[in-house]
Design a protein around this motif. Structure first.
Motif, short mmCIF file in Angstrom:
data_model
loop_
_atom_site.label_atom_id
_atom_site.label_comp_id
_atom_site.label_asym_id
_atom_site.label_seq_id
_atom_site.Cartn_x
_atom_site.Cartn_y
_atom_site.Cartn_z
N UNK A 1 0.83 -1.20 0.27
CA UNK A 1 0.15 0.21 -0.17
C UNK A 1 0.88 1.33 0.16
N UNK A 2 0.68 1.92 -0.78
CA UNK A 2 1.61 3.03 -0.89
C UNK A 2 1.17 4.31 0.37
N UNK A 3 2.88 4.87 1.04
CA UNK A 3 2.20 5.81 1.96
C UNK A 3 1.84 6.91 1.69
N UNK A 4 0.72 7.05 2.84
CA UNK A 4 -0.44 8.17 2.44
C UNK A 4 0.27 9.84 3.45
N UNK A 5 1.00 9.56 4.51
CA UNK A 5 1.17 10.82 5.32
C UNK A 5 1.99 10.57 6.22
N UNK A 6 2.87 11.22 5.72
CA UNK A 6 4.18 10.56 7.00
C UNK A 6 4.89 12.40 7.44
N UNK A 7 5.12 12.20 9.13
CA UNK A 7 5.31 13.09 9.43
C UNK A 7 7.13 13.15 9.39
N UNK A 8 7.62 14.29 9.52
CA UNK A 8 8.81 15.00 9.63
C UNK A 8 9.77 15.16 10.20
N UNK A 9 10.87 15.26 10.05
CA UNK A 9 11.44 15.07 10.89
C UNK A 9 12.30 16.37 10.81
N UNK A 10 11.66 17.57 11.50
CA UNK A 10 12.45 19.31 11.58
C UNK A 10 14.20 18.27 10.49
N UNK A 11 14.76 18.20 11.31
CA UNK A 11 16.36 17.67 10.73
C UNK A 11 16.71 18.12 9.90
N UNK A 12 15.55 16.78 8.43
CA UNK A 12 15.86 16.79 7.82
C UNK A 12 14.95 17.10 7.25
N UNK A 13 14.70 18.76 7.04
CA UNK A 13 13.55 19.31 6.27
C UNK A 13 14.73 20.34 5.42
N UNK A 14 13.66 20.24 3.62
CA UNK A 14 15.25 21.14 3.53
C UNK A 14 14.64 23.32 3.86
N UNK A 15 16.41 23.95 3.52
CA UNK A 15 16.13 24.99 4.28
C UNK A 15 14.35 25.96 4.21
N UNK A 16 14.03 26.01 2.37
CA UNK A 16 12.48 26.24 2.70
C UNK A 16 11.57 25.57 3.74
N UNK A 17 11.75 24.51 3.79
CA UNK A 17 10.73 24.09 4.79
C UNK A 17 10.71 24.25 6.17
N UNK A 18 12.16 24.45 6.26
CA UNK A 18 12.57 24.31 8.06
C UNK A 18 11.77 25.23 8.51
N UNK A 19 12.36 26.65 7.54
CA UNK A 19 11.29 27.93 8.23
C UNK A 19 10.09 28.01 8.06
N UNK A 170 -5.48 12.30 2.67
CA UNK A 170 -4.23 11.66 2.87
C UNK A 170 -3.94 10.90 3.75
N UNK A 171 -5.93 10.68 4.13
CA UNK A 171 -6.38 9.77 5.48
C UNK A 171 -4.81 10.15 6.78
N UNK A 172 -5.50 11.37 7.17
CA UNK A 172 -4.32 11.77 8.76
C UNK A 172 -4.30 10.89 9.73
N UNK A 173 -3.50 10.31 10.65
CA UNK A 173 -4.01 10.13 12.13
C UNK A 173 -5.10 10.29 12.84
N UNK A 174 -6.13 9.49 12.91
CA UNK A 174 -7.07 9.72 13.28
C UNK A 174 -8.58 9.82 12.69
N UNK A 175 -7.85 10.24 11.19
CA UNK A 175 -9.20 10.16 10.92
C UNK A 175 -9.31 8.82 10.20
N UNK A 176 -10.49 8.57 10.27
CA UNK A 176 -11.09 7.34 9.80
C UNK A 176 -11.86 7.57 8.95
N UNK A 177 -11.40 6.95 7.38
CA UNK A 177 -12.24 6.65 6.99
C UNK A 177 -13.79 6.59 6.34
N UNK A 178 -14.48 7.49 5.76
CA UNK A 178 -15.92 6.73 5.71
C UNK A 178 -16.08 5.93 5.42
N UNK A 179 -17.60 5.12 5.39
CA UNK A 179 -17.25 4.04 4.39
C UNK A 179 -18.46 4.50 3.22
#
Length: 182
Positions: A1-19, A170-179
């Motif tokens: 299954x394709x990953x829909x959502x991920x948590x970003x590690x701030x240390x691994x973000x590029x400069x634009x995303x980190x700002x 992206x089915x964020x954690x805590x979101x249960x898709x509707x049937x």
């Protein structure tokens, strides 16, 4: 299954995303909620969304109670359980009565003597359900709140609709898709 959502590690973000990450974390939210980890996938969207979201959530003339009410109506409409879980406690803290929150959760119009709550609920519900606001309701809301607040209310509904669509996609954690509907 394709990953829909991920948590970003701030240390691994590029400069634009980190700002952007740092701006969100140091702002009124005090943290980087899951929805913004998702939006960081598109940094220009994340930057603008976080600024608009902070304005709409914390600085409108609606005030916290009515703003949270509009957010709950929007979250319920879209079935965005993640958004509901965040904002139902915030609505209660802002003074929205439990019976109003429960009615919205059940898909009912709240029975309330508070005219402002009734107007905000009815405008938000009409926008989401009918994609329009009937003339009499518009006139009543305009007379009570004025143009600025009515623009802000429609913007809150639109902004949280945008978030709800992304939450569902992206089915964020805590979101249960509707049937699936038959």
């Amino acid at each position: 299954m394709t990953e829909r959502y991920r948590i970003h590690d701030p240390a691994a973000l590029d400069a634009e995303r980190r700002a952007i990450y740092d701006a969100i974390a140091s702002g009124p939210r005090g943290s980087v909620p899951a929805i913004f980890h998702l939006l960081l996938e598109a940094p220009a969207v994340a930057g603008k969304a976080q600024a608009l979201g902070a304005e709409l959530r914390y600085r409108t003339s609606l005030g916290p109670k009515l703003s949270e009410l509009a957010i709950l109506v929007t979250a319920h409409h879209w079935g965005a359980t993640y958004e509901w879980a965040i904002h139902a406690p915030e609505a209660a803290k802002a003074g929205l009565p439990a019976d109003v929150i429960d009615a919205i959760a059940a898909g009912r119009s709240p029975e309330t003597e508070d005219g402002d709550v009734r107007l905000v609920h009815d405008v938000a519900h009409a926008l989401l359900q009918d994609h329009d606001v009937p003339d009499a309701l518009f006139a009543a809301a305009l007379d009570r709140f004025g143009r600025q607040t009515l623009v802000e209310l429609s913007a809150v509904v639109g902004y949280y609709s945008m978030l709800a669509v992304a939450i569902r996609c992206f089915r964020l954690p805590g979101h249960e898709p509707a049937p699936a509907k038959a």
